[in-house]
Scaffold this active site. Sequence first.
Site, short mmCIF file in Angstrom:
data_model
loop_
_atom_site.label_atom_id
_atom_site.label_comp_id
_atom_site.label_asym_id
_atom_site.label_seq_id
_atom_site.Cartn_x
_atom_site.Cartn_y
_atom_site.Cartn_z
CE1 TYR A 158 -3.81 3.14 0.71
CE2 TYR A 158 -2.55 3.39 2.70
CZ TYR A 158 -3.36 3.61 1.46
OH TYR A 158 -3.89 4.98 1.97
CE LYS A 162 -3.82 5.29 -1.22
NZ LYS A 162 -4.78 5.75 -2.35
#
Length: 254
Positions: A158, A162
């Site tokens: 994650y 990002k």
Amino acid sequence: MREQQGERRRLAVVSGGGTGIGAAVARGLVEDGFDVLVVGRRGDVVDAAARRIADECGRAGAVRAVTADLTDPEQLAAVLDAVDGRTVDAVVNNAGGYLGGPTGTLDEVAAWWRANLDANVLTAVLLTEALRPALRRPGGRVILLSSIAAQRGGGGPYSAAKAALHGWAYDLAAQLGPEQITVNVVSPGYVAETEFFGDRMTPEGHAKRVAATLVGRAGTPDDIAAAVRYLVGPSAGYVTGQVLGVNGGSVFGR
């Protein structure tokens, strides 16, 4: 919703707009006079959000729900159908989240990473590329929702996904800048009142994250929506290729 000659109603497309930050962004843009397409995978959720926002803002017909899984290129057709030939003033890429899963084998690790990259990067790339020809020239806006995890880690794939949005935003800003289309990233810190943590958040975890801020409180979806509203608005026409941290001071800008 086809744009009529002489009509100047602005249109925004918000992905992941059914709950939390996305819904707050959609409502804020409706309050600012935009028509908004709220896009999400769960039809019942985006339908309910669109009705609620329109009712609360007193703008019947200003908000429409579009059900689409933005990791599937074929489903982008539903978004283009809803745009219906109109010029798009703003694309807000909010879809995504942390996806967990088993990681006992290399195949499982690969699936875990691909799922997070698809959910957080591919959704933004496909939606933006699909709508790129329709962006207002000059004056269009592209916003990518990142995370504090991109700057300090802690989220595995994650965090990496990002962070990838930052590099892509810089490329996109350089490509679209000559057409006076801006591209910026909003990077939230800890925000309560969302589905992000599901049932994983404990009182101790909440207190720890609040204590890490300088302002002594959790963020709210409206805090993040306010940053998006600024970047989408006319006052931010000279702001592009930037990452705007909205995190209560838990990570300094860099």
